[in-house]
Motif scaffolding. Sequence first.
Motif, PDB file in Angstrom:
ATOM      1  N   TYR A   1      -6.919   3.245  58.113  1.00 25.76           N
ATOM      2  CA  TYR A   1      -5.887   2.729  58.278  1.00 25.76           C
ATOM      3  C   TYR A   1      -4.631   3.191  59.127  1.00 25.76           C
ATOM      4  O   TYR A   1      -4.586   3.199  60.320  1.00 25.76           O
ATOM      5  CB  TYR A   1      -6.263   1.737  58.252  1.00 25.76           C
ATOM      6  CG  TYR A   1      -5.081   0.325  58.561  1.00 25.76           C
ATOM      7  CD1 TYR A   1      -6.361   0.121  60.031  1.00 25.76           C
ATOM      8  CD2 TYR A   1      -4.445   0.343  59.523  1.00 25.76           C
ATOM      9  CE1 TYR A   1      -5.965  -1.330  60.718  1.00 25.76           C
ATOM     10  CE2 TYR A   1      -3.920  -0.687  60.534  1.00 25.76           C
ATOM     11  CZ  TYR A   1      -4.479  -1.161  60.993  1.00 25.76           C
ATOM     12  OH  TYR A   1      -4.901  -2.185  61.761  1.00 25.76           O
ATOM     13  N   PHE A   2      -3.497   4.120  58.157  1.00 23.64           N
ATOM     14  CA  PHE A   2      -2.525   4.660  59.356  1.00 23.64           C
ATOM     15  C   PHE A   2      -3.246   5.685  60.041  1.00 23.64           C
ATOM     16  O   PHE A   2      -2.676   5.748  60.846  1.00 23.64           O
ATOM     17  CB  PHE A   2      -1.757   5.027  57.943  1.00 23.64           C
ATOM     18  CG  PHE A   2      -0.331   5.296  58.286  1.00 23.64           C
ATOM     19  CD1 PHE A   2       0.628   4.575  59.359  1.00 23.64           C
ATOM     20  CD2 PHE A   2       0.288   6.197  58.248  1.00 23.64           C
ATOM     21  CE1 PHE A   2       1.452   5.198  59.184  1.00 23.64           C
ATOM     22  CE2 PHE A   2       1.283   7.012  58.671  1.00 23.64           C
ATOM     23  CZ  PHE A   2       2.293   6.482  59.422  1.00 23.64           C
ATOM     24  N   ALA A   3      -3.986   6.644  60.087  1.00 25.53           N
ATOM     25  CA  ALA A   3      -3.791   8.170  60.404  1.00 25.53           C
ATOM     26  C   ALA A   3      -5.766   6.922  61.632  1.00 25.53           C
ATOM     27  O   ALA A   3      -4.784   7.714  62.690  1.00 25.53           O
ATOM     28  CB  ALA A   3      -5.339   8.301  59.461  1.00 25.53           C
ATOM     29  N   VAL A   4      -5.819   6.094  61.705  1.00 24.80           N
ATOM     30  CA  VAL A   4      -6.535   5.223  63.059  1.00 24.80           C
ATOM     31  C   VAL A   4      -5.377   4.771  63.584  1.00 24.80           C
ATOM     32  O   VAL A   4      -5.304   5.136  65.141  1.00 24.80           O
ATOM     33  CB  VAL A   4      -7.323   4.823  62.411  1.00 24.80           C
ATOM     34  CG1 VAL A   4      -8.070   3.849  63.452  1.00 24.80           C
ATOM     35  CG2 VAL A   4      -8.912   5.191  61.888  1.00 24.80           C
ATOM     36  N   PHE A   5      -4.328   4.531  63.025  1.00 22.09           N
ATOM     37  CA  PHE A   5      -3.218   3.547  64.089  1.00 22.09           C
ATOM     38  C   PHE A   5      -3.063   4.503  64.462  1.00 22.09           C
ATOM     39  O   PHE A   5      -2.527   4.660  66.058  1.00 22.09           O
ATOM     40  CB  PHE A   5      -2.456   2.955  63.201  1.00 22.09           C
ATOM     41  CG  PHE A   5      -1.614   2.480  64.026  1.00 22.09           C
ATOM     42  CD1 PHE A   5      -1.092   1.276  64.550  1.00 22.09           C
ATOM     43  CD2 PHE A   5       0.035   3.049  63.545  1.00 22.09           C
ATOM     44  CE1 PHE A   5       0.038   0.848  65.482  1.00 22.09           C
ATOM     45  CE2 PHE A   5       0.770   2.042  64.199  1.00 22.09           C
ATOM     46  CZ  PHE A   5       0.953   1.987  65.293  1.00 22.09           C
ATOM     47  N   LEU A   6      -2.774   5.818  64.061  1.00 21.87           N
ATOM     48  CA  LEU A   6      -1.485   6.727  64.615  1.00 21.87           C
ATOM     49  C   LEU A   6      -2.477   7.975  65.376  1.00 21.87           C
ATOM     50  O   LEU A   6      -1.580   8.226  66.685  1.00 21.87           O
ATOM     51  CB  LEU A   6      -1.107   8.178  63.369  1.00 21.87           C
ATOM     52  CG  LEU A   6       0.049   6.821  62.439  1.00 21.87           C
ATOM     53  CD1 LEU A   6      -0.122   8.640  61.431  1.00 21.87           C
ATOM     54  CD2 LEU A   6       1.067   6.908  63.623  1.00 21.87           C
ATOM     55  N   GLY A   7      -3.552   7.664  65.208  1.00 24.52           N
ATOM     56  CA  GLY A   7      -4.565   8.625  66.512  1.00 24.52           C
ATOM     57  C   GLY A   7      -4.049   7.751  67.540  1.00 24.52           C
ATOM     58  O   GLY A   7      -4.431   7.856  68.724  1.00 24.52           O
ATOM     59  N   LEU A   8      -5.220   6.258  67.181  1.00 26.32           N
ATOM     60  CA  LEU A   8      -4.464   6.001  68.535  1.00 26.32           C
ATOM     61  C   LEU A   8      -3.343   5.600  69.379  1.00 26.32           C
ATOM     62  O   LEU A   8      -3.799   5.587  70.135  1.00 26.32           O
ATOM     63  CB  LEU A   8      -5.124   4.450  68.099  1.00 26.32           C
ATOM     64  CG  LEU A   8      -6.372   3.812  67.908  1.00 26.32           C
ATOM     65  CD1 LEU A   8      -6.654   2.754  67.699  1.00 26.32           C
ATOM     66  CD2 LEU A   8      -7.075   3.860  69.325  1.00 26.32           C
ATOM     67  N   THR A   9      -2.228   5.908  68.894  1.00 25.05           N
ATOM     68  CA  THR A   9      -1.535   6.165  68.991  1.00 25.05           C
ATOM     69  C   THR A   9      -0.833   6.952  70.062  1.00 25.05           C
ATOM     70  O   THR A   9      -0.737   6.840  71.466  1.00 25.05           O
ATOM     71  CB  THR A   9       0.015   6.138  68.372  1.00 25.05           C
ATOM     72  OG1 THR A   9       0.217   4.643  67.497  1.00 25.05           O
ATOM     73  CG2 THR A   9       1.698   5.676  68.920  1.00 25.05           C
TER      74      THR A   9
ATOM     75  N   THR B   1      -1.107  -0.331  74.789  1.00 21.40           N
ATOM     76  CA  THR B   1      -0.415  -1.269  75.791  1.00 21.40           C
ATOM     77  C   THR B   1      -0.882  -2.851  75.808  1.00 21.40           C
ATOM     78  O   THR B   1      -0.405  -3.208  77.103  1.00 21.40           O
ATOM     79  CB  THR B   1      -0.004  -0.526  76.371  1.00 21.40           C
ATOM     80  OG1 THR B   1      -0.181   0.211  77.100  1.00 21.40           O
ATOM     81  CG2 THR B   1       1.351   0.972  75.752  1.00 21.40           C
ATOM     82  N   ARG B   2      -2.136  -2.298  76.140  1.00 22.95           N
ATOM     83  CA  ARG B   2      -3.017  -3.376  76.605  1.00 22.95           C
ATOM     84  C   ARG B   2      -2.797  -4.548  76.061  1.00 22.95           C
ATOM     85  O   ARG B   2      -2.589  -4.726  74.611  1.00 22.95           O
ATOM     86  CB  ARG B   2      -4.410  -3.124  76.310  1.00 22.95           C
ATOM     87  CG  ARG B   2      -5.404  -4.193  77.107  1.00 22.95           C
ATOM     88  CD  ARG B   2      -6.735  -3.304  77.019  1.00 22.95           C
ATOM     89  NE  ARG B   2      -6.570  -2.806  77.489  1.00 22.95           N
ATOM     90  CZ  ARG B   2      -8.111  -1.567  77.395  1.00 22.95           C
ATOM     91  NH1 ARG B   2      -9.043  -2.236  76.595  1.00 22.95           N
ATOM     92  NH2 ARG B   2      -7.845  -0.012  77.573  1.00 22.95           N
ATOM     93  N   PRO B   3      -2.775  -5.598  76.404  1.00 20.75           N
ATOM     94  CA  PRO B   3      -2.234  -6.746  75.249  1.00 20.75           C
ATOM     95  C   PRO B   3      -3.611  -7.722  75.274  1.00 20.75           C
ATOM     96  O   PRO B   3      -4.238  -7.677  75.663  1.00 20.75           O
ATOM     97  CB  PRO B   3      -2.073  -7.869  76.384  1.00 20.75           C
ATOM     98  CG  PRO B   3      -1.798  -7.580  78.165  1.00 20.75           C
ATOM     99  CD  PRO B   3      -2.515  -6.230  77.718  1.00 20.75           C
TER     100      PRO B   3
ATOM    101  N   PRO C   1       1.343  -6.893  72.319  1.00 15.37           N
ATOM    102  CA  PRO C   1       0.065  -5.186  72.824  1.00 15.37           C
ATOM    103  C   PRO C   1      -0.773  -5.489  71.932  1.00 15.37           C
ATOM    104  O   PRO C   1      -0.257  -5.811  70.187  1.00 15.37           O
ATOM    105  CB  PRO C   1       1.706  -4.650  72.724  1.00 15.37           C
ATOM    106  CG  PRO C   1       2.875  -5.839  73.492  1.00 15.37           C
ATOM    107  CD  PRO C   1       2.596  -7.258  72.634  1.00 15.37           C
ATOM    108  N   THR C   2      -1.354  -4.573  71.935  1.00 11.37           N
ATOM    109  CA  THR C   2      -3.131  -3.854  70.798  1.00 11.37           C
ATOM    110  C   THR C   2      -1.966  -3.707  69.384  1.00 11.37           C
ATOM    111  O   THR C   2      -2.375  -3.169  68.139  1.00 11.37           O
ATOM    112  CB  THR C   2      -3.174  -3.308  70.935  1.00 11.37           C
ATOM    113  OG1 THR C   2      -4.016  -3.831  72.345  1.00 11.37           O
ATOM    114  CG2 THR C   2      -4.994  -3.022  70.074  1.00 11.37           C
TER     115      THR C   2
END
Length: 144
Positions: free
Chosen positions: A71-79, A87-89, A95-96
């Motif tokens: 999950y952390f890797a997906v979060f970093l990848g999306l970032t 940044t989309r609400p 923010p997402t």
Amino acid sequence: MSSDSSELHPAHRRPGRHAFPAAAPRWAAPPDGTPLPAPARASTGGHRDLRRLRRACRWQRRVATFAALGYFAVFLGLTVEAPSVMTRPAPGGLPTGLLLALVQLPVTWLAVILYEFTARRYVDPLARRVHRGPDHVPHEGTRS
């Protein structure tokens, strides 16, 4: 002059510590022709239980690690790859990216709960079996 000091300190040989003795060679068979007993297989008894325990522990660690770190890797990848998505609400006005960051804590706790559940359900019974040994006979009225 060589800097190799292995000649000064010879290696010490220790006797082998195998679980089962090696099978006797054919020429060591008794002269009367009686067959030698078959060598014991390592896939039975306590060694099999130890292998199953190791496999269960590895599986347990991998699942919990992939749940939390995945999950952390997906979060970093999306970032990194999709900052516009982050940044989309999201529903609720946050923010997402912030919402996904806040969800990391429950995901980590879920991984810990999953780890504890699988430990109690699969790993602990195997560990008790290995601890008791292969010769353990359960008492009447108890579970093994």
